[in-house]
Every structure is written in structure tokens, then in C-alpha cells.
Design a protein around this motif. Structure first.
Motif, PDB file in Angstrom:
ATOM      1  N   MET A 118       3.794   5.108   7.814  1.00 51.09           N
ATOM      2  CA  MET A 118       4.956   4.792   6.732  1.00 51.09           C
ATOM      3  C   MET A 118       5.996   4.536   7.494  1.00 51.09           C
ATOM      4  SD  MET A 118       4.114   5.959   3.991  1.00 51.09           S
ATOM      5  CE  MET A 118       5.785   6.739   3.036  1.00 51.09           C
ATOM      6  N   ALA A 119       6.379   4.941   9.067  1.00 52.66           N
ATOM      7  CA  ALA A 119       7.431   4.462  10.294  1.00 52.66           C
ATOM      8  C   ALA A 119       6.755   2.250   9.987  1.00 52.66           C
ATOM      9  CB  ALA A 119       7.157   5.359  11.360  1.00 52.66           C
ATOM     10  N   ASP A 120       6.101   1.657   9.680  1.00 54.60           N
ATOM     11  CA  ASP A 120       6.168   1.059   9.890  1.00 54.60           C
ATOM     12  C   ASP A 120       5.439  -0.358  11.108  1.00 54.60           C
ATOM     13  OD1 ASP A 120       6.541  -0.012   6.895  1.00 54.60           O
ATOM     14  OD2 ASP A 120       8.331  -0.889   7.115  1.00 54.60           O
ATOM     15  N   VAL A 121       4.852   1.245  11.899  1.00 58.86           N
ATOM     16  CA  VAL A 121       4.079   0.759  13.180  1.00 58.86           C
ATOM     17  C   VAL A 121       2.556   0.496  12.053  1.00 58.86           C
ATOM     18  CG1 VAL A 121       2.962   1.828  15.238  1.00 58.86           C
ATOM     19  CG2 VAL A 121       5.011   2.071  14.204  1.00 58.86           C
ATOM     20  N   PRO A 122       2.111  -1.051  12.833  1.00 58.12           N
ATOM     21  CA  PRO A 122       1.030  -1.318  12.508  1.00 58.12           C
ATOM     22  C   PRO A 122      -0.337  -0.179  12.829  1.00 58.12           C
ATOM     23  CG  PRO A 122       2.159  -3.565  14.086  1.00 58.12           C
ATOM     24  CD  PRO A 122       2.814  -1.721  13.180  1.00 58.12           C
ATOM     25  N   LEU A 123      -1.017  -0.165  12.326  1.00 56.65           N
ATOM     26  CA  LEU A 123      -2.328   1.110  12.928  1.00 56.65           C
ATOM     27  C   LEU A 123      -3.170   0.495  13.013  1.00 56.65           C
ATOM     28  CD1 LEU A 123      -1.793   4.418  10.793  1.00 56.65           C
ATOM     29  CD2 LEU A 123      -1.122   3.347  13.024  1.00 56.65           C
ATOM     30  N   GLY A 124      -3.900  -1.181  11.966  1.00 52.27           N
ATOM     31  CA  GLY A 124      -4.868  -1.876  11.965  1.00 52.27           C
ATOM     32  C   GLY A 124      -5.185  -2.754  11.046  1.00 52.27           C
ATOM     33  N   PHE A 125      -6.960  -2.952  10.469  1.00 55.42           N
ATOM     34  CA  PHE A 125      -6.503  -3.935   9.530  1.00 55.42           C
ATOM     35  C   PHE A 125      -7.998  -3.706   9.023  1.00 55.42           C
ATOM     36  CE2 PHE A 125      -7.117  -6.174  13.039  1.00 55.42           C
ATOM     37  CZ  PHE A 125      -8.781  -7.726  12.990  1.00 55.42           C
ATOM     38  N   GLY A 126      -7.961  -4.226   7.420  1.00 54.25           N
ATOM     39  CA  GLY A 126      -9.533  -4.565   7.067  1.00 54.25           C
ATOM     40  C   GLY A 126      -9.830  -4.872   6.206  1.00 54.25           C
ATOM     41  N   VAL A 127      -9.892  -4.599   4.778  1.00 55.10           N
ATOM     42  CA  VAL A 127     -10.538  -5.433   3.600  1.00 55.10           C
ATOM     43  C   VAL A 127     -10.025  -5.008   2.125  1.00 55.10           C
ATOM     44  CG1 VAL A 127     -12.382  -6.981   1.821  1.00 55.10           C
ATOM     45  CG2 VAL A 127     -11.998  -7.453   4.756  1.00 55.10           C
ATOM     46  N   ALA A 128      -9.839  -4.921   1.241  1.00 61.02           N
ATOM     47  CA  ALA A 128      -9.575  -3.983   0.282  1.00 61.02           C
ATOM     48  C   ALA A 128     -10.697  -4.040  -0.228  1.00 61.02           C
ATOM     49  CB  ALA A 128      -8.389  -4.374  -0.582  1.00 61.02           C
ATOM     50  N   ALA A 129     -11.134  -2.395  -0.381  1.00 64.56           N
ATOM     51  CA  ALA A 129     -11.700  -2.465  -1.155  1.00 64.56           C
ATOM     52  C   ALA A 129     -12.030  -2.836  -3.427  1.00 64.56           C
ATOM     53  CB  ALA A 129     -13.139  -0.806  -1.043  1.00 64.56           C
ATOM     54  N   ARG A 130     -11.135  -2.182  -3.328  1.00 64.81           N
ATOM     55  CA  ARG A 130      -9.714  -2.397  -4.303  1.00 64.81           C
ATOM     56  C   ARG A 130      -8.705  -2.212  -5.184  1.00 64.81           C
ATOM     57  NH1 ARG A 130     -12.964   2.042  -7.507  1.00 64.81           N
ATOM     58  NH2 ARG A 130     -14.300   3.207  -5.971  1.00 64.81           N
ATOM     59  N   SER A 131      -9.333  -3.298  -5.845  1.00 62.32           N
ATOM     60  CA  SER A 131      -7.510  -3.983  -6.107  1.00 62.32           C
ATOM     61  C   SER A 131      -6.315  -3.027  -6.370  1.00 62.32           C
ATOM     62  CB  SER A 131      -7.656  -4.244  -7.589  1.00 62.32           C
ATOM     63  OG  SER A 131      -7.576  -3.794  -9.026  1.00 62.32           O
ATOM     64  N   ALA A 132      -4.896  -3.449  -6.181  1.00 64.10           N
ATOM     65  CA  ALA A 132      -4.065  -2.593  -6.474  1.00 64.10           C
ATOM     66  C   ALA A 132      -4.263  -1.368  -7.569  1.00 64.10           C
ATOM     67  CB  ALA A 132      -2.239  -2.549  -6.538  1.00 64.10           C
ATOM     68  N   GLN A 133      -4.452  -2.162  -8.923  1.00 64.88           N
ATOM     69  CA  GLN A 133      -4.587  -1.738  -9.984  1.00 64.88           C
ATOM     70  C   GLN A 133      -6.157  -0.702 -10.707  1.00 64.88           C
ATOM     71  OE1 GLN A 133      -2.220  -2.092 -12.600  1.00 64.88           O
ATOM     72  NE2 GLN A 133      -0.992  -3.806 -11.330  1.00 64.88           N
ATOM     73  N   ASP A 134      -7.123  -0.713  -9.374  1.00 62.11           N
ATOM     74  CA  ASP A 134      -7.781   0.549  -9.695  1.00 62.11           C
ATOM     75  C   ASP A 134      -7.464   1.093  -8.740  1.00 62.11           C
ATOM     76  OD1 ASP A 134      -8.999  -1.335 -11.168  1.00 62.11           O
ATOM     77  OD2 ASP A 134     -10.520  -2.156  -9.695  1.00 62.11           O
ATOM     78  N   CYS A 135      -7.131   1.687  -7.859  1.00 63.36           N
ATOM     79  CA  CYS A 135      -6.603   2.808  -6.773  1.00 63.36           C
ATOM     80  C   CYS A 135      -5.920   3.399  -7.399  1.00 63.36           C
ATOM     81  CB  CYS A 135      -5.573   1.699  -5.834  1.00 63.36           C
ATOM     82  SG  CYS A 135      -6.338   0.814  -5.033  1.00 63.36           S
ATOM     83  N   ARG A 136      -5.102   2.883  -8.717  1.00 64.92           N
ATOM     84  CA  ARG A 136      -4.265   4.217  -9.875  1.00 64.92           C
ATOM     85  C   ARG A 136      -5.456   4.560 -10.223  1.00 64.92           C
ATOM     86  NH1 ARG A 136      -0.922  -0.335 -10.122  1.00 64.92           N
ATOM     87  NH2 ARG A 136       0.668  -0.312  -8.879  1.00 64.92           N
ATOM     88  N   LYS A 137      -6.314   3.974 -11.191  1.00 61.51           N
ATOM     89  CA  LYS A 137      -7.551   4.785 -11.465  1.00 61.51           C
ATOM     90  C   LYS A 137      -8.903   5.227 -11.023  1.00 61.51           C
ATOM     91  CE  LYS A 137      -7.202   1.181 -14.323  1.00 61.51           C
ATOM     92  NZ  LYS A 137      -7.532  -0.164 -15.072  1.00 61.51           N
ATOM     93  N   ALA A 138      -9.001   5.107  -9.351  1.00 60.83           N
ATOM     94  CA  ALA A 138     -10.641   5.596  -8.966  1.00 60.83           C
ATOM     95  C   ALA A 138      -9.879   7.264  -8.428  1.00 60.83           C
ATOM     96  CB  ALA A 138      -9.869   4.736  -7.996  1.00 60.83           C
ATOM     97  N   ASP A 139     -11.088   7.555  -8.254  1.00 60.29           N
ATOM     98  CA  ASP A 139     -11.415   9.469  -7.519  1.00 60.29           C
ATOM     99  C   ASP A 139     -10.659   8.841  -5.952  1.00 60.29           C
ATOM    100  OD1 ASP A 139     -12.557  11.930  -7.637  1.00 60.29           O
ATOM    101  OD2 ASP A 139     -14.023  11.012  -6.058  1.00 60.29           O
ATOM    102  N   THR A 140     -10.305  10.548  -6.063  1.00 61.12           N
ATOM    103  CA  THR A 140      -9.347  10.896  -4.605  1.00 61.12           C
ATOM    104  C   THR A 140     -10.354  10.702  -3.318  1.00 61.12           C
ATOM    105  OG1 THR A 140      -9.737  12.666  -5.126  1.00 61.12           O
ATOM    106  CG2 THR A 140      -8.083  12.378  -5.751  1.00 61.12           C
ATOM    107  N   ASN A 141     -11.566  10.686  -3.786  1.00 58.22           N
ATOM    108  CA  ASN A 141     -12.920  10.009  -2.334  1.00 58.22           C
ATOM    109  C   ASN A 141     -13.154   8.731  -1.901  1.00 58.22           C
ATOM    110  OD1 ASN A 141     -12.009  12.820  -1.500  1.00 58.22           O
ATOM    111  ND2 ASN A 141     -14.260  13.668  -2.491  1.00 58.22           N
ATOM    112  N   ALA A 142     -13.078   7.921  -3.136  1.00 60.31           N
ATOM    113  CA  ALA A 142     -12.983   6.316  -3.357  1.00 60.31           C
ATOM    114  C   ALA A 142     -11.634   6.046  -2.242  1.00 60.31           C
ATOM    115  CB  ALA A 142     -13.087   5.962  -4.493  1.00 60.31           C
ATOM    116  N   VAL A 143     -13.413   4.710  -1.340  1.00 62.48           N
ATOM    117  CA  VAL A 143     -12.579   3.978  -0.472  1.00 62.48           C
ATOM    118  C   VAL A 143     -11.787   2.869  -1.377  1.00 62.48           C
ATOM    119  CG1 VAL A 143     -13.380   2.471   1.189  1.00 62.48           C
ATOM    120  CG2 VAL A 143     -14.354   4.134   0.427  1.00 62.48           C
TER     121      VAL A 143
END
Length: 188
Positions: free
Chosen positions: A144-169
Motif C-alpha cells: 500500500m506504500a507503493d513498494v514493489p513486492l514481486g510480480f505474477g499473473v492475474a488468475a482472474r479479471s478485475a471484474q471477476d475479482c468482485r464476484k469471487a469467493d474470499t479464498n479464490a486466488v
């Protein structure tokens, strides 16, 4: 140390483009700020012992005076080629990716440690995500302090994240800053 051939260049650029998008041109076209010369030139990519290095042209010119067996590396190592010829970005590329990334994900402060231990990001850890992120896009994971921690690949789109379960990757882990401690021997 040698320049990348056409096939290798394509693989490296495709991987970098996944994270930077059209900002990829800024990586190589920007004037170099490192190197011993007053005019260090631009940045370039070089291959040495299956590792790809990002360095200024002036630094590369100076490195040619060192014999190949004695040369450990030059510039910033951004990735490596496997024995099967696939290219993988390493954690060393994090600063370059963070500066030019198209899509980012911010983690809640209490969940950063889990990501730094090599775990993927569940929805419950997500604080913010860049709009228009699609599944399969490369994302830089930030605190949240804009420090880069790492990188990865989005498993879900931003739209799907809103509807996803809290434990969903939400983001599949690829590399993080914690690797400097966990894989100290392998990185160099």
C-alpha cells in the motif's frame, strides 16, 4: 557475452510485453545513466551463461575486455533461459517491471508477508487492482506504500475479482523480493 539472436529476443520481448505493454519501448530507448563514459548511450540486452542482462552500451563495451570464463555478469540480470529454451523472468527484473508496468495489484499490509514467502494472492489479501486487468495479464504486486513486492499473473479479471469467493486466488505468484533470502545461492 553476446547479443540475443532473433528467437531469444522474441521470447524476452514477449515476456516483458506481458507486464509492460506498449511501455516496453521505453526500456531500451531511454538514455543510459550508468557506465563510466560521459555518453553511456542506450540500454541493451545481452546473453551470458543462459542469463539475460540489461546494461548500458558503455558498460557492455568495457565488459568485452574481460574473458568470458572470468565474467560473472554485467548490468542487471532480468531473466534466464532454461535448458529447454523457455525464458523466465527473475526477481531482479522487479525494479524495471515496477517502473514500466501497465497493471498493478496492491496488497493489504497484514498479508504482504504471505506473498513474500512465495504464496499466491487470494482475494482476501487484495486491497486494490488496476481496472481493465484481464485473466492472464502480468501484474506487479505492490504494498500500500507503493513498494514493489514481486510480480505474477492475474488468475482472474478485475471484474471477476468482485464476484469471487474470499479464498479464490487472484494473482498467481511468479517472483517476489523474499527470494533474495530464500534462494540466495540460486540467484547468482
Amino acid at each position: 557475452m553476446r547479443p540475443l539472436d532473433e528467437k531469444e529476443t522474441t521470447q524476452v520481448f514477449e515476456k516483458l510485453f506481458k507486464f509492460t505493454g506498449p511501455n516496453l519501448k521505453h526500456l531500451l530507448e531511454r538514455p543510459a545513466i550508468e557506465g563510466p563514459d560521459p555518453e553511456p548511450g542506450r540500454y541493451c540486452l545481452r546473453l551470458h551463461r543462459n542469463r539475460v542482462y540489461y546494461a548500458s552500451e558503455a558498460l557492455v563495451r568495457r565488459a568485452t575486455a574481460v574473458a568470458r570464463p572470468r565474467l560473472a555478469g554485467v548490468g542487471t540480470p532480468i531473466g534466464k533461459f532454461t535448458h529447454h529454451g523457455a525464458f523466465h523472468l527473475t526477481v531482479h527484473a522487479l525494479d524495471l517491471l515496477a517502473a514500466h508496468a501497465r497493471r498493478r495489484v496492491w496488497l493489504k499490509p497484514d498479508t504482504e508477508r504471505s506473498f513474500l514467502f512465495g504464496n499466491s494472492v487470494p482475494k482476501s489479501s487484495l486491497a486494490r487492482i488496476t481496472e481493465n486487468t484481464k485473466a492472464g495479464d502480468g501484474v506487479v504486486v505492490m504494498s500500500m506504500a507503493d513498494v514493489p513486492l514481486g510480480f505474477g499473473v492475474a488468475a482472474r479479471s478485475a471484474q471477476d475479482c468482485r464476484k469471487a469467493d474470499t479464498n479464490a486466488v487472484v494473482v498467481l505468484h511468479q517472483a517476489d523480493a523474499g527470494e533474495y533470502l530464500r534462494k540466495e545461492e540460486e540467484l547468482m
